[in-house]
Every structure is written in structure tokens, then in C-alpha cells.
Motif scaffolding. Structure first.
Motif, PDB file in Angstrom:
ATOM      1  N   PHE A  50       0.833  -1.197   0.000  1.00  0.00           N
ATOM      2  CA  PHE A  50       0.000   0.000   0.000  1.00  0.00           C
ATOM      3  C   PHE A  50       0.869   1.249   0.000  1.00  0.00           C
ATOM      4  N   ASN A  51       0.312   2.332  -0.464  1.00  0.00           N
ATOM      5  CA  ASN A  51       1.009   3.616  -0.429  1.00  0.00           C
ATOM      6  C   ASN A  51       0.972   4.182   0.989  1.00  0.00           C
ATOM      7  N   GLU A  52       1.927   5.069   1.259  1.00  0.00           N
ATOM      8  CA  GLU A  52       1.956   5.722   2.574  1.00  0.00           C
ATOM      9  C   GLU A  52       0.600   6.385   2.832  1.00  0.00           C
ATOM     10  N   GLY A  53       0.113   6.227   4.038  1.00  0.00           N
ATOM     11  CA  GLY A  53      -1.179   6.801   4.400  1.00  0.00           C
ATOM     12  C   GLY A  53      -2.350   5.894   4.070  1.00  0.00           C
ATOM     13  N   TYR A  54      -2.107   4.796   3.356  1.00  0.00           N
ATOM     14  CA  TYR A  54      -3.107   3.772   3.033  1.00  0.00           C
ATOM     15  C   TYR A  54      -4.355   4.324   2.340  1.00  0.00           C
ATOM     16  N   PRO A  55      -4.195   5.121   1.294  1.00  0.00           N
ATOM     17  CA  PRO A  55      -5.371   5.656   0.614  1.00  0.00           C
ATOM     18  C   PRO A  55      -6.214   4.574  -0.067  1.00  0.00           C
ATOM     19  N   GLU A  56      -5.638   3.393  -0.300  1.00  0.00           N
ATOM     20  CA  GLU A  56      -6.361   2.310  -0.975  1.00  0.00           C
ATOM     21  C   GLU A  56      -7.209   1.472  -0.012  1.00  0.00           C
ATOM     22  N   VAL A  57      -7.065   1.696   1.289  1.00  0.00           N
ATOM     23  CA  VAL A  57      -7.689   0.824   2.278  1.00  0.00           C
ATOM     24  C   VAL A  57      -8.969   1.441   2.835  1.00  0.00           C
ATOM     25  N   SER A  58     -10.055   0.720   2.676  1.00  0.00           N
ATOM     26  CA  SER A  58     -11.341   1.123   3.234  1.00  0.00           C
ATOM     27  C   SER A  58     -11.466   0.618   4.669  1.00  0.00           C
ATOM     28  N   ALA A  59     -12.090   1.388   5.514  1.00  0.00           N
ATOM     29  CA  ALA A  59     -12.343   0.951   6.892  1.00  0.00           C
ATOM     30  C   ALA A  59     -13.266  -0.261   6.919  1.00  0.00           C
ATOM     31  N   ARG A  60     -14.012  -0.494   5.837  1.00  0.00           N
ATOM     32  CA  ARG A  60     -14.912  -1.647   5.759  1.00  0.00           C
ATOM     33  C   ARG A  60     -14.195  -2.942   5.391  1.00  0.00           C
ATOM     34  N   ASN A  61     -12.950  -2.849   4.960  1.00  0.00           N
ATOM     35  CA  ASN A  61     -12.190  -4.027   4.566  1.00  0.00           C
ATOM     36  C   ASN A  61     -11.543  -4.633   5.814  1.00  0.00           C
ATOM     37  N   LYS A  62     -12.098  -5.751   6.294  1.00  0.00           N
ATOM     38  CA  LYS A  62     -11.652  -6.336   7.559  1.00  0.00           C
ATOM     39  C   LYS A  62     -10.159  -6.670   7.568  1.00  0.00           C
ATOM     40  N   ALA A  63      -9.678  -7.253   6.504  1.00  0.00           N
ATOM     41  CA  ALA A  63      -8.281  -7.682   6.473  1.00  0.00           C
ATOM     42  C   ALA A  63      -7.328  -6.497   6.384  1.00  0.00           C
ATOM     43  N   PHE A  64      -7.551  -5.619   5.431  1.00  0.00           N
ATOM     44  CA  PHE A  64      -6.579  -4.570   5.173  1.00  0.00           C
ATOM     45  C   PHE A  64      -6.717  -3.378   6.119  1.00  0.00           C
ATOM     46  N   SER A  65      -7.889  -3.168   6.708  1.00  0.00           N
ATOM     47  CA  SER A  65      -8.020  -2.047   7.649  1.00  0.00           C
ATOM     48  C   SER A  65      -7.170  -2.285   8.896  1.00  0.00           C
ATOM     49  N   GLN A  66      -6.928  -3.546   9.249  1.00  0.00           N
ATOM     50  CA  GLN A  66      -6.040  -3.857  10.370  1.00  0.00           C
ATOM     51  C   GLN A  66      -4.613  -3.410  10.063  1.00  0.00           C
ATOM     52  N   ILE A  67      -4.185  -3.635   8.815  1.00  0.00           N
ATOM     53  CA  ILE A  67      -2.841  -3.216   8.405  1.00  0.00           C
ATOM     54  C   ILE A  67      -2.731  -1.690   8.491  1.00  0.00           C
ATOM     55  N   ALA A  68      -3.735  -1.000   7.987  1.00  0.00           N
ATOM     56  CA  ALA A  68      -3.714   0.465   8.019  1.00  0.00           C
ATOM     57  C   ALA A  68      -3.681   0.983   9.454  1.00  0.00           C
ATOM     58  N   GLN A  69      -4.365   0.292  10.342  1.00  0.00           N
ATOM     59  CA  GLN A  69      -4.418   0.711  11.739  1.00  0.00           C
ATOM     60  C   GLN A  69      -3.072   0.537  12.436  1.00  0.00           C
ATOM     61  N   PHE A  70      -2.397  -0.592  12.167  1.00  0.00           N
ATOM     62  CA  PHE A  70      -1.165  -0.903  12.894  1.00  0.00           C
ATOM     63  C   PHE A  70       0.107  -0.573  12.127  1.00  0.00           C
ATOM     64  N   GLY A  71      -0.024  -0.266  10.843  1.00  0.00           N
ATOM     65  CA  GLY A  71       1.136   0.128  10.048  1.00  0.00           C
ATOM     66  C   GLY A  71       1.829  -1.048   9.378  1.00  0.00           C
ATOM     67  N   GLY A  72       2.775  -0.685   8.519  1.00  0.00           N
ATOM     68  CA  GLY A  72       3.515  -1.698   7.772  1.00  0.00           C
ATOM     69  C   GLY A  72       2.882  -1.967   6.420  1.00  0.00           C
ATOM     70  N   MET A  73       3.527  -2.829   5.644  1.00  0.00           N
ATOM     71  CA  MET A  73       3.040  -3.274   4.335  1.00  0.00           C
ATOM     72  C   MET A  73       2.931  -2.137   3.312  1.00  0.00           C
ATOM     73  N   THR A  74       3.743  -1.087   3.483  1.00  0.00           N
ATOM     74  CA  THR A  74       3.776  -0.047   2.458  1.00  0.00           C
ATOM     75  C   THR A  74       4.716  -0.486   1.334  1.00  0.00           C
ATOM     76  N   VAL A  75       4.655   0.171   0.194  1.00  0.00           N
ATOM     77  CA  VAL A  75       5.428  -0.241  -0.974  1.00  0.00           C
ATOM     78  C   VAL A  75       6.931  -0.271  -0.703  1.00  0.00           C
ATOM     79  N   SER A  76       7.413   0.531   0.226  1.00  0.00           N
ATOM     80  CA  SER A  76       8.851   0.548   0.508  1.00  0.00           C
ATOM     81  C   SER A  76       9.233  -0.310   1.712  1.00  0.00           C
ATOM     82  N   ASP A  77       8.275  -0.851   2.411  1.00  0.00           N
ATOM     83  CA  ASP A  77       8.512  -1.645   3.607  1.00  0.00           C
ATOM     84  C   ASP A  77       9.226  -2.954   3.251  1.00  0.00           C
ATOM     85  N   HIS A  78      10.112  -3.403   4.114  1.00  0.00           N
ATOM     86  CA  HIS A  78      10.828  -4.670   3.913  1.00  0.00           C
ATOM     87  C   HIS A  78       9.848  -5.837   3.726  1.00  0.00           C
TER      88      HIS A  78
END
Length: 192
Positions: A50-78
Motif C-alpha cells: 500500500f502507499n503511505e497513508g493507506y489511501p487504498e484501504v477502506s475501513a470496511r475491509n476487515k483484512a486490510f483495515s487492520q494493516i492500516a491501523q497498525f502500520g507496515g506493508m507499504t510499498v517501501s517496507d521490507h
């Protein structure tokens, strides 16, 4: 004439780390990629990020909203970089997707159409995630599909088994990496 591409899906650091106890699967993916290269079959890597700030992640998306909440998984992340065991070579494309299916929000279909690919060979983690979602969407897009059963893994072995034995055969040929290599070898001998 079938024109295949091998998809190596979600074989990225943050996901592979959860499957380190399955070295056979990692070796199967490596063997599939090496074989594809030997037969001049394009290898396309797919990752979720995901891009920084998680603009692609909806709060309704159970799986990916957790990532946005806790961070990580950005395009530059290890965690989103392709695992060293299957690293791309020779300019092989890395497709970034924003959902579970390899097609969702990515340029995968553009790459496949540009190369006139009509057959997809699927590998990756997880069988119940990217493999299932990509298989379903690829079938709807009229691609021929092969799934390399030993080059896929799932956290739940029973789910993996049911998908490989009961669900996937309805839309794909399911075979091992060695069976696929045997088929490639046989087809090459027949055309000589």
C-alpha cells in the motif's frame, strides 16, 4: 498455441516469514521459476503493498483495515519486498496489487495482454487467498489456468487440500511442479 506465464504471488518477506517451516514449498517455487526461465516462459511477480497513508484501504475491509491501523506493508517496507529465495531476474516485472486477487488494482492484465499471454501458471501464498482469488478472476477473464499444488501453501493444510482436490479442478489443471516440468519437456520433444 498456448502462451504461458508463471505468476509468483505474494512471495514477499512479510508473508514468506510465516511459512519458514515449509521449505519444500519454497524450493518448489524456486524450481518453477528456474524452469520457466529455461523454457522462456515469462515470470511475473505479484506482491501486496500500500502507499503511505493507506489511501487504498477502506475501513470496511476487515483484512486490510487492520494493516492500516497498525502500520507496515507499504510499498517501501521490507515486508513487501520479494523474498530473496525467488528474487526476480533480468527485468522480470513486479506487480503491486492492493487487494487479494493479483488483478485487483494492478497492471497485471495489461502486462499479460501486452505479451499475448493466454495461460497462467499459479504459485503463491496463500492458497485460500491470492491463489483462489486470482484463479477465479483469471477464469472469468478466459485465461487457461494451471495451479502448481506444491508451489502453493496455506496456513490451514485442510483448506489447501480441499481447494486443490475439489475446488480448483473445476477451473484449472492442478499438478505438481515436477508434473508440469514433465509436460513441458514432453511438449518440447513433440515440437522438435
Amino acid at each position: 498455441m498456448n502462451k504461458p506465464a508463471l505468476l509468483v504471488m505474494d512471495m514477499q518477506n512479510g508473508i514468506v516469514a510465516r511459512f519458514q517451516d515449509n521449505p519444500e514449498m519454497l524450493r518448489a517455487v524456486q524450481k518453477a521459476a528456474e524452469t520457466a526461465r529455461q523454457y522462456n516462459i515469462p515470470v511475473v511477480f505479484v506482491r501486496v503493498a500500500f502507499n503511505e497513508g493507506y489511501p487504498e484501504v477502506s475501513a470496511r475491509n476487515k483484512a486490510f483495515s487492520q494493516i492500516a491501523q497498525f502500520g507496515g506493508m507499504t510499498v517501501s517496507d521490507h515486508a513487501t519486498q520479494i523474498h530473496e529465495s525467488v528474487r526476480p531476474t533480468n527485468g522480470e516485472p513486479i506487480v503491486t496489487k492492493y487487494r487479494v486477487s493479483a488483478f485487483a488494482g494492478s497492471n497485471l492484465e495489461v502486462i499479460l495482454r501486452a505479451k499475448q499471454i493466454d495461460t497462467l501458471i499459479l504459485t503463491g501464498i496463500a492458497t485460500s487467498g491470492v491463489v483462489l482469488s486470482t484463479l477465479r478472476e483469471a477464469a472469468d477473464k478466459d485465461f487457461a489456468i494451471k495451479v502448481l499444488s506444491d508451489a502453493c501453501a496455506d496456513a490451514d493444510p485442510e483448506v489447501h487440500r480441499v481447494l486443490m482436490e475439489k475446488v480448483f479442478p473445476r477451473q484449472a489443471d492442478v499438478l505438481t511442479v515436477d508434473n508440469w516440468i514433465d509436460d513441458l519437456s514432453l511438449n518440447t520433444q513433440e515440437t522438435v
